[in-house]
Write an enzyme that holds these catalytic residues in place. Structure first.
Site, short mmCIF file in Angstrom:
data_model
loop_
_atom_site.label_atom_id
_atom_site.label_comp_id
_atom_site.label_asym_id
_atom_site.label_seq_id
_atom_site.Cartn_x
_atom_site.Cartn_y
_atom_site.Cartn_z
N GLY A 9 -0.53 17.76 9.68
CA GLY A 9 -1.30 16.62 9.04
C GLY A 9 -2.56 17.05 9.92
O GLY A 9 -2.80 16.01 10.86
N LYS A 183 1.95 -5.37 12.06
CA LYS A 183 0.99 -4.86 11.23
C LYS A 183 1.05 -4.64 9.68
O LYS A 183 -0.05 -4.85 8.82
CB LYS A 183 0.97 -3.18 11.99
CG LYS A 183 -0.20 -2.42 11.37
CD LYS A 183 -1.41 -2.15 12.25
CE LYS A 183 -2.72 -1.40 11.57
NZ LYS A 183 -2.49 -0.42 11.11
N ASN A 187 -1.82 -5.92 7.22
CA ASN A 187 -2.45 -5.04 6.00
C ASN A 187 -2.14 -6.03 4.72
O ASN A 187 -3.12 -5.89 3.86
CB ASN A 187 -1.73 -3.79 5.88
CG ASN A 187 -2.31 -3.13 7.25
OD1 ASN A 187 -1.72 -2.06 7.69
ND2 ASN A 187 -3.36 -3.31 7.81
N ASN A 201 -13.89 -6.75 4.86
CA ASN A 201 -12.92 -7.78 5.39
C ASN A 201 -13.23 -9.31 5.33
O ASN A 201 -12.73 -10.09 5.13
CB ASN A 201 -12.30 -7.36 6.65
CG ASN A 201 -11.36 -5.91 6.49
OD1 ASN A 201 -11.27 -5.67 5.45
ND2 ASN A 201 -11.13 -5.45 7.46
P1 NAD Z 1 -5.31 11.76 6.15
O1 NAD Z 1 -5.16 12.02 4.71
O2 NAD Z 1 -6.67 12.20 6.77
O3 NAD Z 1 -4.46 13.18 6.77
C1 NAD Z 1 -3.27 13.54 6.22
C2 NAD Z 1 -3.23 15.05 6.33
O4 NAD Z 1 -1.81 15.54 6.03
C3 NAD Z 1 -4.03 15.68 5.14
O5 NAD Z 1 -4.85 16.69 5.99
C4 NAD Z 1 -3.13 16.41 4.24
O6 NAD Z 1 -3.54 17.68 3.76
C5 NAD Z 1 -1.93 16.88 5.30
N1 NAD Z 1 -0.71 16.90 4.79
C6 NAD Z 1 0.20 16.21 3.87
N2 NAD Z 1 1.17 16.84 3.40
C7 NAD Z 1 1.05 17.85 4.22
C8 NAD Z 1 2.10 18.94 3.99
N3 NAD Z 1 3.26 19.06 3.28
N4 NAD Z 1 1.95 20.27 4.53
C9 NAD Z 1 0.72 20.30 5.62
N5 NAD Z 1 -0.05 19.31 5.66
C10 NAD Z 1 -0.10 18.03 4.89
O7 NAD Z 1 -4.72 10.72 6.54
P2 NAD Z 1 -4.71 9.69 8.21
O8 NAD Z 1 -5.94 8.87 7.85
O9 NAD Z 1 -4.85 10.67 9.13
O10 NAD Z 1 -3.49 8.92 8.13
C11 NAD Z 1 -2.30 9.64 8.44
C12 NAD Z 1 -1.34 8.12 8.67
O11 NAD Z 1 -1.88 7.59 9.82
C13 NAD Z 1 -1.61 7.31 7.35
O12 NAD Z 1 -0.05 6.82 7.27
C14 NAD Z 1 -2.42 6.26 7.87
O13 NAD Z 1 -2.32 4.82 7.27
C15 NAD Z 1 -2.25 6.07 9.52
N6 NAD Z 1 -3.41 5.42 10.04
C16 NAD Z 1 -4.55 6.09 9.90
C17 NAD Z 1 -5.68 5.61 10.71
C18 NAD Z 1 -6.94 6.25 10.64
O14 NAD Z 1 -7.77 5.86 11.20
N7 NAD Z 1 -7.06 7.38 9.88
C19 NAD Z 1 -5.26 4.54 11.60
C20 NAD Z 1 -4.21 3.98 11.74
C21 NAD Z 1 -3.08 4.62 11.00
O1 KPL Z 2 -5.49 -1.96 9.36
C1 KPL Z 2 -6.49 -2.52 8.78
C2 KPL Z 2 -6.64 -1.64 7.50
O2 KPL Z 2 -7.75 -1.76 7.07
O3 KPL Z 2 -5.83 -1.06 7.16
C3 KPL Z 2 -6.99 -3.77 9.09
C4 KPL Z 2 -8.35 -3.69 9.62
C5 KPL Z 2 -6.16 -4.35 10.04
C6 KPL Z 2 -7.09 -4.79 7.88
O4 KPL Z 2 -5.94 -4.98 7.38
#
Ligand code: NAD
Ligand code: KPL
Length: 304
Positions: A9, A183, A187, A201
């Protein structure tokens, strides 16, 4: 040197972890979907991380799934809905000695993943913020904290030292499940309403009564599911988060605006199913889920 970090990922959060681990000297290898994706990565010359006005490209080694070797430590950083399929592809490379860190938001995907492999699964809940501005180019948008824990084994893994030296703010906790529920509840109280009212928000300050009744139902659910700590002071914290992030769009709002699939199944969808299992009648939560599904249908987005 400590064991290799495999990261599947190379998106926002996976890229953020990969760049910080790599630049602190850890052995990191990205696992990309296929040869075509690997070729695009090679053309990009590495993974770029931007922080404030600084941008740096890190030439992190990468392989495709079909050329990847055995895995002793895996960071699974896909979206929740992609996690089971991704882990199934890697299953032949994973053993009982493998540690798998699950970065997915919400609940449900972790159990699905754990049922597919013999590995130790470490659950994570993160408040860090990152987004992809282009393929293999990540922006570190907000400092935060990552909680890690293993409900089946309280012993902290030795690789937490790698996180320390990579300046990934974290803590090992014995109540990771309660933190994931909390969390999820935050959400559920914020994200769907921001989609339905098409607001930041902070816009929810105009809908406080609706937020309060949702928090009331979510607290009942947390209690019924054996998570009393996660239920305590939920509404107060939701208001705090709404105020602290008033100018931001929630992650679900961003997904919908960018016509991306949401993680609804692992957030409010999971909460509604958990309520049914507990035979709890939560009319506001149920109605919110139905309104959100209807909205997604109307906008041509999957409702799962
Ligand atoms: P994203 O879409 O930016 O990244 C996910 C990556 O996984 C993509 O590049 C996709 O191509 C890759 N992927 C999916 N299936 C695949 C496979 N079979 N083989 C290879 N690569 C594969 O997502 P993200 O924003 O990084 O989020 C990831 C998780 O983290 C989510 O559950 C999200 O809710 C959580 N999260 C994200 C953030 C944030 O700020 N981005 C913050 C907190 C939590
Ligand atoms: O985690 C969040 C989101 O946007 O996914 C916050 C900022 C807590 C709002 O639910």
């Amino acid at each position: 040197m400590s064991k290799r970090w495999h990261i599947l990922g190379a998106g926002a959060l996976g890229g953020l972890w990969a760049a910080r681990l790599f630049r602190s000297g850890c052995d990191v290898e990205l696992i990309l979907r296929d040869q075509q994706r690997l070729a695009s990565y090679k053309t990009a010359g590495g993974l770029t991380l931007s922080e404030g006005d600084q941008s740096h490209c890190y030439p992190i080694p990468a392989v495709s799934i079909e050329t990847c070797g055995p895995i002793s430590r895996l960071l699974l950083a896909s979206k929740a809905y992609d996690a089971p399929a991704a882990i199934s592809q890697l299953a032949p490379l994973i053993s009982a000695d493998t540690d798998v860190i699950l970065l997915q938001n919400g609940l449900g995907s972790q159990e699905q993943v754990a049922s597919l492999i013999p590995a130790r699964c470490i659950l994570a809940s993160s408040t860090e913020g990152a987004f992809r501005q282009a393929d293999f180019s990540i922006v570190f948008a907000g400092r935060g904290h990552t909680w890690l824990g293993d409900p089946l084994n309280a012993m902290p893994p030795s690789w937490l030292d790698d996180l320390q030296k990579s300046q990934i703010n974290h803590d090992w906790t014995d109540d990771i499940v309660s933190r994931l529920w909390r969390k999820l509840a935050l959400n559920c109280a914020i994200n769907p309403l921001t989609v339905l009212y098409d607001c930041r928000n902070g816009g929810l300050l105009e809908h406080q009564a609706e937020v309060a009744s949702l928090c009331n139902e979510l607290s009942q659910l947390l209690q019924a599911c054996g998570m009393p700590t996660a239920a305590t002071g939920l509404y107060e914290q939701v208001l705090q988060v709404i105020n602290a992030t008033a100018a931001n769009y929630s992650s679900m709002h961003q997904d919908v605006t960018q016509k991306r699939r949401t993680e609804i199944t692992y957030l409010i969808g999971y909460a509604c199913i958990a309520a049914e299992r507990q035979q709890l009648e939560l009319p506001n939560l149920k109605a919110l889920n139905a309104r959100l599904c209807h909205y997604l249908d109307a906008h041509g987005l999957p409702r799962h």
